[in-house]
Enzyme design. Structure first.
Site, PDB file in Angstrom:
ATOM      1  N   GLU A 284      -3.900  -3.678  -7.155  1.00  0.00           N
ATOM      2  CA  GLU A 284      -3.694  -4.646  -8.233  1.00  0.00           C
ATOM      3  C   GLU A 284      -4.964  -5.456  -8.481  1.00  0.00           C
ATOM      4  OE1 GLU A 284      -1.668  -4.129  -5.695  1.00  0.00           O
ATOM      5  OE2 GLU A 284       0.438  -4.305  -6.283  1.00  0.00           O
TER       6      GLU A 284
ATOM      7  N   LYS B  31      -8.815  -9.653   1.061  1.00  0.00           N
ATOM      8  CA  LYS B  31      -9.275  -9.515   2.445  1.00  0.00           C
ATOM      9  C   LYS B  31      -9.728  -8.074   2.701  1.00  0.00           C
ATOM     10  CE  LYS B  31      -7.212  -9.828   7.031  1.00  0.00           C
ATOM     11  NZ  LYS B  31      -6.040 -10.326   7.746  1.00  0.00           N
TER      12      LYS B  31
HETATM   13  C1  G6Q Z   1      -0.050 -11.235   3.420  1.00  0.00           C
HETATM   14  C2  G6Q Z   1      -0.103  -9.837   3.113  1.00  0.00           C
HETATM   15  C3  G6Q Z   1      -0.321  -9.499   1.665  1.00  0.00           C
HETATM   16  C4  G6Q Z   1      -1.780  -9.546   1.238  1.00  0.00           C
HETATM   17  C5  G6Q Z   1      -1.907  -8.884  -0.132  1.00  0.00           C
HETATM   18  C6  G6Q Z   1      -3.312  -8.898  -0.638  1.00  0.00           C
HETATM   19  O1  G6Q Z   1       0.037 -11.678   4.521  1.00  0.00           O
HETATM   20  O2  G6Q Z   1      -1.006  -9.235   3.946  1.00  0.00           O
HETATM   21  O3  G6Q Z   1       0.433 -10.296   0.791  1.00  0.00           O
HETATM   22  O4  G6Q Z   1      -2.246 -10.854   1.209  1.00  0.00           O
HETATM   23  O5  G6Q Z   1      -1.443  -7.581  -0.051  1.00  0.00           O
HETATM   24  O6  G6Q Z   1      -4.153  -8.229   0.257  1.00  0.00           O
HETATM   25  P1  G6Q Z   1      -5.700  -8.328   0.109  1.00  0.00           P
HETATM   26  O7  G6Q Z   1      -6.108  -9.743   0.326  1.00  0.00           O
HETATM   27  O8  G6Q Z   1      -6.253  -7.403   1.161  1.00  0.00           O
HETATM   28  O9  G6Q Z   1      -6.046  -7.874  -1.276  1.00  0.00           O
END
Ligand code: G6Q
Length: 531
Positions: free
Chosen positions: A217, A211
């Site tokens: 990672e 997102k």
């Molecule tokens: C979930 C959290 C978290 C997120 C990850 C990946 O509600 O926000 O688990 O989904 O940190 O984030 P990105 O989608 O931004 O890479």
């Protein structure tokens, strides 16, 4: 949102429930579990029935839980959320300050969706996914040799991995011929290496899901994967698509064959029904099955708006959880699916529930005076029976159990062995465990005594399909949201993951010599013998 919703501690029903919790129903008493009780404490759902006769509740407790739901205006809050109220916030403090609209991703079947603008965006993304999938099917999107893609590598972590992965695993029998998905999430290089070792890169597409488009990672894994393509003499741009927020660093047509969007009003852990899950599911199962999955979730959301707790399984499951956790003091919940296909579902719920409700500040910025979310864990039965059920039956920790079962097997390949099919054996074990936990068994030998009175519910559906999977997901998402409302916390942020990320950055800086080590960084590196 005005942040003036009532905390449950300010409700009259809270006092009533506190009193009732002094002498909860005794499941282990003689004849406590009657056919009449099991019939009565049964909530019929569109896909899943909720059997809650093995909870320490009476009609009086249920009435008080209904009053609690009414006083806390749980349904009004859920409706506000679905309509686009800004609910991801803490009053008087800087916060994400966002709408919470994961439900809009599946509110595509109604003529009057709760939040029209968000549903329009969801429909536009689905239309673009449909076109993309058709192009793949027709071979208009293909590899350098004109061959079709057979493998998808899904790269993402946390909310961009757990939900989609657990749903893919759950729906494997519905896969299209010659389509397989692999997942890479951990920054552990062995995770990517293990996947890259087993795929034919020339027939592989990659979907990079983030997102924010900035997650360490995911970006590291993307680079590992792209390097593998380049090393194989393939242009990675032809093989990579992205799912990301609009105008994130990954919203870049020069780097991706196609980009699908998710929006800031969809939380990562609630994003399985957005493009985060849909691109992967569409590739694996085909567009029609994605629509069935969304239909199941949409039906689940509508069912969750019923004010009567006895007819609303998500709300009832949430309130029974509050009764067990807040009033009866049970610190953990075990999710025990009697379905091998759901083997990653407890891991998804672990994130969805604990990242949402593991909070200690109320929505008004004040410290929480009661406990928030429980610890969640679980494994499929019957494997769990041969592992940790000892503790459930005779241990000193109180665990509230949520069983999930299906009347029919998913693949329909079964045999009658010694008078019963394996599916019958599976269901018999589920029912037996529910009963054994509740009623217990006395014995002169204390080591063979089962105290009973161990609470559990059963969620039972006909068969695990895309539609029932969507319903199960929506049911748990709504449960988590309702509980957060009860505890008056913001279930939609995750500030508690930040500190570790910052410190990891400092340690990495010190390891690569870019930053001076502070004394604590030095002490930790030295104790771990890391150069
Ligand atoms: C979930 C959290 C978290 C997120 C990850 C990946 O509600 O926000 O688990 O989904 O940190 O984030 P990105 O989608 O931004 O890479």
């Amino acid at each position: 949102m005005k942040n003036n919703w009532k905390s449950m501690v300010d409700c009259k029903a809270y006092e009533t429930l506190t009193l009732l919790a002094r002498s909860p129903f005794d499941l282990s008493a003689e004849n406590a579990l009657t056919a009449e009780r099991l019939e009565r404490f049964h909530c019929k759902g569109d896909e899943f029935d909720l059997l809650y006769g093995c909870q320490r509740v009476t009609p009086e407790v249920l009435d008080a839980l209904q009053s609690l739901a009414d006083e806390c205006k749980l349904i009004e809050q859920f409706e506000h959320m679905r309509c686009g109220a800004v609910m991801n916030c803490i009053k008087n403090f800087p916060s994400e300050n966002r709408q919470v609209l994961h439900t809009a991703c599946r509110d595509i079947f109604s003529n009057s969706p709760a939040c029209e603008s968000a549903t329009e965006q969801a429909k536009a993304e689905l239309a673009s996914l449909k076109t993309f999938l058709e192009e793949l099917d027709q071979g208009r999107i293909c590899n350098e040799q004109g061959q079709r893609y057979t493998t998808l590598i899904h790269v993402g972590i946390g909310g961009s991995d757990l939900g989609p992965r657990s749903i893919y695993e759950a729906l494997l029998p519905f896969r299209q011929k010659d389509r397989v998905v692999h997942f890479i999430s951990n920054v552990d290089p062995d995770d990517a290496a293990a996947v890259l070792e087993k795929v034919d890169l020339s027939r592989s597409l990659v979907v990079v899901v983030s997102k924010s488009g900035t997650t360490l990672e995911t970006l590291s894994n993307e680079t590992l994967v792209r390097t593998a393509f380049e090393n194989a003499g393939l242009d990675s741009v032809n093989h990579c698509v992205s799912v990301t927020g609009e105008s994130s660093p990954m919203d870049n047509p020069k780097r991706y064959l196609r980009t699908f969007h998710m929006y800031d009003y969809i939380g990562g852990r609630f994003s399985s029904t957005s493009m985060v899950g849909a691109v992967m599911l569409g590739f694996a199962l085909g567009y029609e099955q994605v629509v069935d999955f969304l239909q199941g979730a949409a039906n689940g959301d509508s069912a969750a708006t019923n004010r009567d707790i006895r007819s609303n399984s998500a709300l009832l499951l949430a309130l029974l959880g509050v009764w067990n956790h807040t009033f009866l003091g049970m610190p953990t919940v075990a999710i025990l699916p009697y379905s091998q296909a759901l083997h990653r579902f407890p891991a998804h719920l672990q994130q969805c529930d604990m990242e949402s409700n593991g909070k200690s500040v109320q929505r008004n910025g004040e410290a929480l005076q009661i406990k928030s979310g429980p610890v969640l864990w679980g494994e499929p039965g019957t494997n769990g029976q041969h592992a940790f059920y000892q503790l459930l039956h005779q241990g000193t920790e109180k665990v509230a159990v949520e069983f999930i079962g299906f009347r029919k097997s998913q693949r329909g390949k079964d045999l009658k062995i010694e008078g019963s099919t394996s599916q019958q054996k599976l269901i018999a074990n589920l029912l037996a465990q529910s009963m054994a936990l509740a009623i217990g068994k006395d014995d002169v030998n204390p080591n063979k005594r089962f105290p009973g009175n161990k609470v559990n519910v059963i969620l039972m559906a006909n068969r695990l399909t895309p539609k029932s999977m969507g319903a199960l997901l929506a049911l748990y998402e709504a449960k988590i949201v309702f509980q957060g409302f009860c505890w008056n916390i913001n279930s939609f942020d995750q500030e508690g993951v930040q500190l570790g990320k910052v410190l990891a950055g400092e340690i990495l800086g010190a390891m690569s010599g870019k930053e001076d080590e502070n004394h604590l960084t030095r002490a930790f590196l030295s104790a771990a013998r890391i150069q």
